[in-house]
Design an enzyme around this catalytic site. Structure first.
Site, PDB file in Angstrom:
ATOM      1  NE  ARG A 250       2.402  -4.978  11.573  1.00  0.00           N
ATOM      2  CZ  ARG A 250       3.495  -4.934  10.787  1.00  0.00           C
ATOM      3  NH1 ARG A 250       4.569  -5.649  11.106  1.00  0.00           N
ATOM      4  NH2 ARG A 250       3.495  -4.202   9.718  1.00  0.00           N
TER       5      ARG A 250
ATOM      6  NE  ARG B 261       7.705  -3.354   6.137  1.00  0.00           N
ATOM      7  CZ  ARG B 261       6.448  -2.934   6.237  1.00  0.00           C
ATOM      8  NH1 ARG B 261       5.752  -2.655   5.157  1.00  0.00           N
ATOM      9  NH2 ARG B 261       5.880  -2.828   7.404  1.00  0.00           N
TER      10      ARG B 261
ATOM     11  CE  LYS C 126      -2.171  -0.889   3.894  1.00  0.00           C
ATOM     12  NZ  LYS C 126      -1.566  -2.169   4.317  1.00  0.00           N
TER      13      LYS C 126
HETATM   14  P1  AMP Z   1       1.172   0.449   9.413  1.00  0.00           P
HETATM   15  O1  AMP Z   1       2.397   1.281   9.213  1.00  0.00           O
HETATM   16  O2  AMP Z   1       0.011   0.900   8.580  1.00  0.00           O
HETATM   17  O3  AMP Z   1       1.442  -1.026   9.282  1.00  0.00           O
HETATM   18  O4  AMP Z   1       0.711   0.692  10.932  1.00  0.00           O
HETATM   19  C1  AMP Z   1       1.567   0.355  12.019  1.00  0.00           C
HETATM   20  C2  AMP Z   1       0.752   0.267  13.305  1.00  0.00           C
HETATM   21  O5  AMP Z   1       0.146   1.534  13.596  1.00  0.00           O
HETATM   22  C3  AMP Z   1      -0.421  -0.719  13.280  1.00  0.00           C
HETATM   23  O6  AMP Z   1      -0.018  -2.065  13.535  1.00  0.00           O
HETATM   24  C4  AMP Z   1      -1.309  -0.147  14.389  1.00  0.00           C
HETATM   25  O7  AMP Z   1      -0.804  -0.462  15.671  1.00  0.00           O
HETATM   26  C5  AMP Z   1      -1.146   1.366  14.188  1.00  0.00           C
HETATM   27  N1  AMP Z   1      -2.169   1.919  13.258  1.00  0.00           N
HETATM   28  C6  AMP Z   1      -1.948   2.470  12.028  1.00  0.00           C
HETATM   29  N2  AMP Z   1      -3.104   2.868  11.468  1.00  0.00           N
HETATM   30  C7  AMP Z   1      -4.082   2.542  12.350  1.00  0.00           C
HETATM   31  C8  AMP Z   1      -5.498   2.681  12.339  1.00  0.00           C
HETATM   32  N3  AMP Z   1      -6.156   3.209  11.283  1.00  0.00           N
HETATM   33  N4  AMP Z   1      -6.191   2.240  13.430  1.00  0.00           N
HETATM   34  C9  AMP Z   1      -5.568   1.714  14.496  1.00  0.00           C
HETATM   35  N5  AMP Z   1      -4.234   1.549  14.566  1.00  0.00           N
HETATM   36  C10 AMP Z   1      -3.484   1.952  13.506  1.00  0.00           C
END
Ligand code: AMP
Length: 216
Positions: free
Chosen positions: A171, A127, A13
């Site tokens: 996750r 990664r 993404k």
């Molecule tokens: P990402 O970089 O998108 O993988 O996000 C890393 C972490 O940030 C996730 O595993 C969540 O702990 C938190 N996070 C990011 N976006 C959200 C969201 N929309 N709602 C809740 N937690 C989020």
């Protein structure tokens, strides 16, 4: 255009959102990047979010909605934006839709990127990421600079603290249980597309561009 890039962690993404942002001149809003910045800056939000993120769980909806409400009201979002990592729960999707209505902005179109689970685990376990701008480096396709400095911004390239085997599995479980059902919110509204992300970055981007051409 108001686009959500949807999909499990590691489907690409962020990579695709950065390309769309550059080519279409609209901002990429990554809630993960915003939270990591808050953690680095030791803000109140960062202090609340850090342990939750390290466990691979979701930050509470209320905190996320405050963050997104403030970000979307900035002037650079007036002509469109790409959301990457938001919404991650159905209440987030519902509140986002209400917010867009209140701000008299058009509804979001959701583009899902799919990649088989075992490939996601491989991608995330190897990664590396720029700690400053969030650019991802996949050792299978990128040459990681010997000095570990990001080729885009000069920041330090690191392994994210949540890209370890235990947290990756957590996750993915959280994604399947809490986030995957969000797609029905957009399907019900007829604003949902799904594409195969298990291809070369440019092939995936071509599929996204075709969808964007149809909704522009
Ligand atoms: P990402 O970089 O998108 O993988 O996000 C890393 C972490 O940030 C996730 O595993 C969540 O702990 C938190 N996070 C990011 N976006 C959200 C969201 N929309 N709602 C809740 N937690 C989020």
């Amino acid at each position: 255009m108001y686009i959500i890039l949807f999909g499990a962690p590691g489907v690409g993404k962020g990579t695709q959102a950065k390309k769309i942002s550059k080519d279409y001149g609209i901002p990429q809003i990554s809630t993960g990047d915003m939270l990591r910045e808050a953690v680095r800056g030791k803000t109140e939000l960062g202090k609340k979010a850090e342990a939750i993120m390290n466990r691979g769980e979701l930050v509470p909806d209320e905190l996320m909605l405050n963050l997104i409400r403030e970000r979307i009201s900035r002037p650079d979002c007036a002509k469109g934006l790409i959301l990457d990592g938001f919404p991650r729960t159905t209440p987030q999707a519902e509140e986002l839709s209400e917010l867009m209505g209140e701000m008299q902005l058009p509804p979001f179109t959701c583009i899902e990127i799919t990649v088989p689970n075992e490939k996601i685990i491989n991608r995330l376990s190897s990664r590396m990421t720029c700690s400053q701008c969030g650019k991802d480096y996949n050792p299978a396709i990128h040459q990681i600079p010997a000095d570990m400095k990001c080729t885009k911004c000069g920041g330090t390239i690191i392994t994210r603290s949540d890209d370890n085997a235990e947290t990756i599995q957590k996750r993915l479980n959280v994604y399947n249980e809490q986030t995957a059902p969000v797609k029905y919110f957009y399907k019900d509204k007829g604003r949902f597309f799904s594409i195969d992300g298990d291809r070369d970055v440019m092939e995936v981007y071509t599929s996204i561009s075709e969808i964007l051409g149809g909704i522009a």
